[in-house]
Design a protein around this motif. Sequence first.
Motif, short mmCIF file in Angstrom:
data_model
loop_
_atom_site.label_atom_id
_atom_site.label_comp_id
_atom_site.label_asym_id
_atom_site.label_seq_id
_atom_site.Cartn_x
_atom_site.Cartn_y
_atom_site.Cartn_z
N GLY A 1 0.78 -1.23 0.00
CA GLY A 1 0.00 0.00 0.00
C GLY A 1 0.81 1.27 0.00
O GLY A 1 0.25 2.36 -0.22
N ILE A 2 2.13 1.17 0.23
CA ILE A 2 2.94 2.39 0.28
C ILE A 2 4.12 2.35 -0.69
O ILE A 2 4.72 3.37 -0.97
CB ILE A 2 3.48 2.67 1.70
CG1 ILE A 2 4.42 1.54 2.14
CG2 ILE A 2 2.34 2.86 2.69
CD1 ILE A 2 5.18 1.86 3.40
N ALA A 3 4.47 1.15 -1.18
CA ALA A 3 5.64 1.03 -2.07
C ALA A 3 5.32 1.61 -3.44
O ALA A 3 4.29 1.29 -4.05
CB ALA A 3 6.05 -0.42 -2.20
N ALA A 4 6.21 2.42 -3.94
CA ALA A 4 5.98 3.06 -5.23
C ALA A 4 6.01 2.06 -6.39
O ALA A 4 5.39 2.29 -7.43
CB ALA A 4 7.03 4.14 -5.46
N ASP A 5 6.71 0.94 -6.21
CA ASP A 5 6.89 0.02 -7.33
C ASP A 5 6.03 -1.25 -7.23
O ASP A 5 6.22 -2.18 -8.01
CB ASP A 5 8.36 -0.39 -7.46
CG ASP A 5 8.92 -0.97 -6.16
OD1 ASP A 5 8.29 -0.79 -5.10
OD2 ASP A 5 9.99 -1.59 -6.21
N SER B 1 1.58 -10.96 -2.10
CA SER B 1 2.20 -9.64 -2.19
C SER B 1 2.10 -9.09 -3.60
O SER B 1 2.11 -9.83 -4.58
CB SER B 1 3.68 -9.72 -1.78
OG SER B 1 4.31 -8.45 -1.91
N GLY B 2 2.04 -7.78 -3.68
CA GLY B 2 2.13 -7.11 -4.97
C GLY B 2 3.55 -6.91 -5.43
O GLY B 2 3.80 -6.38 -6.52
N LEU B 3 4.51 -7.35 -4.61
CA LEU B 3 5.94 -7.28 -4.91
C LEU B 3 6.56 -8.65 -4.74
O LEU B 3 6.06 -9.47 -3.96
CB LEU B 3 6.64 -6.30 -3.95
CG LEU B 3 6.37 -4.81 -4.11
CD1 LEU B 3 6.85 -4.07 -2.86
CD2 LEU B 3 7.08 -4.28 -5.34
N LEU C 1 11.56 6.05 0.11
CA LEU C 1 10.43 6.95 -0.12
C LEU C 1 9.15 6.17 -0.35
O LEU C 1 9.12 5.21 -1.11
CB LEU C 1 10.73 7.84 -1.34
CG LEU C 1 9.65 8.86 -1.72
CD1 LEU C 1 9.48 9.91 -0.62
CD2 LEU C 1 10.03 9.52 -3.06
N GLN C 2 8.08 6.57 0.34
CA GLN C 2 6.76 6.02 0.10
C GLN C 2 6.07 6.82 -1.00
O GLN C 2 6.45 7.95 -1.31
CB GLN C 2 5.92 6.08 1.38
CG GLN C 2 6.49 5.29 2.52
CD GLN C 2 5.67 5.38 3.81
OE1 GLN C 2 6.05 4.82 4.82
NE2 GLN C 2 4.55 6.09 3.78
N LYS C 3 5.03 6.25 -1.58
CA LYS C 3 4.35 6.96 -2.66
C LYS C 3 3.52 8.14 -2.15
O LYS C 3 3.07 8.97 -2.96
CB LYS C 3 3.50 6.02 -3.49
CG LYS C 3 2.44 5.23 -2.79
CD LYS C 3 1.84 4.21 -3.75
CE LYS C 3 0.79 3.33 -3.13
NZ LYS C 3 0.31 2.28 -4.06
N ASP C 4 3.35 8.27 -0.83
CA ASP C 4 2.61 9.42 -0.29
C ASP C 4 3.53 10.55 0.15
O ASP C 4 3.08 11.55 0.72
CB ASP C 4 1.73 8.98 0.88
CG ASP C 4 2.52 8.45 2.07
OD1 ASP C 4 3.77 8.42 2.00
OD2 ASP C 4 1.90 8.05 3.07
N GLY C 5 4.85 10.39 -0.08
CA GLY C 5 5.80 11.44 0.29
C GLY C 5 6.48 11.23 1.62
O GLY C 5 7.50 11.88 1.90
#
Length: 566
Positions: free
Chosen positions: A186-190, A224-226, A347-351
């Motif tokens: 939910g937070i990983a950019a990739d 997992s999505g990764l 870095l998380q995708k929310d900054g």
Amino acid sequence: MSAPPREKPAKGAAPRSRPKRGEGQWALGYREPLNPNEQSKKDDNPLNVRARIENIYAHRGFDAIDPGDLRGRFRWYGLYTQRKPGIDGGRTAQLEPGELEDKYLMMRVRTDGGSLTTEQLRVIGEISQANARDTADITDRQNIQYHWIGIEDVPSIWSRLEAVGLSTTEACGDSPRGMLGSPVAGIAADEVLDASPALAEIRRRYLGDPRFSNLPRKFKTAISGLPDIVHEINDISFVGVDHPEHGPGLDLWVGGGLSTNPMLAVRLGVWVPLDEAADVWEGVISIFRDYGYRRLRSRARLKFLVKDWGPEKFREVLETQYLKRKLLDGPAPKNPDTPVDHVGVHLQKDGNFYVGAAPIAGRVSGSTLVALADAAERAGSRRVRLTPLQKLVVLDVPQRKIAALQAEMAELGLQTEPSPWRRSVMACTGLEFCKLAIVETKVRAQQLVADLEKSLADINAQLETPVTVHLNGCPNSCARVQTADIGLKGQIVTDADGNQVEGFQVHLGGGLGLDAGFGRKLRGHKVTAGELAEYVERVVRAYVADREPGERFPQWVARADESVLQ
């Protein structure tokens, strides 16, 4: 009257074939128990043991516990007896369970996906301080493991855990054990997609469900999505993948597992939408329940059925008998170049940022966990994660708070910029507490890290990727020795003076991802515990000196002369 003599086959006739012995598969009509474990589960659903713990054993004490509950059904609530202190590894196979076990319990707290709030982490730590002599180890199943638990304290521990949404239900046993999930879902950019809703739905529907509390043996899940969940070595794994027509979804793998007969999972070649993952999971675990081998415990894992059937038949049975529909074909996920451990600042995708730290081989303490919960909250976070590589991650940290959090974590022994050795070493419970162990692992891992940080300080910067070192106390491979760069399986070995001492059989060049495969055994090569640091240093220096540009450790091992590896 004596029986008539058997007729001999006519000369030249084909010999009579013996009827194939049943494997205890329920779907084929073999419902009668074929070993004591199966009989125990038939006698009483293991989930029923909770009532006896709460109403009888917690009041009457350890000596009142029925042996069938103590060494069997307790596992369905994350409980094992631990090893009695002072029994050396050479006696492990010689003693009966009652002679090996102490009157204290090991307890696993189930934390699916390693997902914890700071409140939950604090409660886990406080229970450790109050009831477990401050013990708390992070396992490679993203759980917390206590020791020194008294049976009298178990009901109150459950009450405290359940008050914050935690549980020990089916943390062990022939059941769907704790599920691996991405620590950064939910937070990983990739990430391809956030797979945590599927994990949560499986848990909601099936945790503690009597339909799946009597499996042939353990059932391990990863979602997992990764590709950060060691998906090749689970009974079932769902890995994020982007379908060219249908978009983000999950790729399905089945039949992985290590121990004494290691096998990598196989892809079924299907694409599963996120909202159908729970249904597919139910189909796969139902196949295991109904067709899994129950006669021999050594063959009672899904991997043996998948090997015998092959992926095509397995998919056919899943679709026709259980799902009653076809699954869509799908592409394979991308392989990571290196193990994904989430250590460091990212870095998380929310900054915001997540900060991952490396305790040595997962060894922490209740006091450490309480202090970490406080430090995370001071940094503005309310979420902490455990990883499948025995690491800790604090999520949602604002950039201005990172340095202060790193400093506090370092004071707790949780380094966010660790040496390659602190980062890469894993270890199982070992001789200190485990009744199956032959050698000590956790303390030895800590000493090994300290030794290698000194002896290899001059080349640490040259290791673009840490060389993974995994220590296991017995052949069961809880620390995944077959898939490590340097895998060390505990044994009693003979030293140069002819003495029987603790040591390790060596596996070199195992891996997952791009290097998926099992380590190379060196013709019975073994290393004593006292020689361990020197041996690892020698092999790593040989690798650094001889490798080609960009060559990974498993690639080098595959071509290296055996004399260099000993």
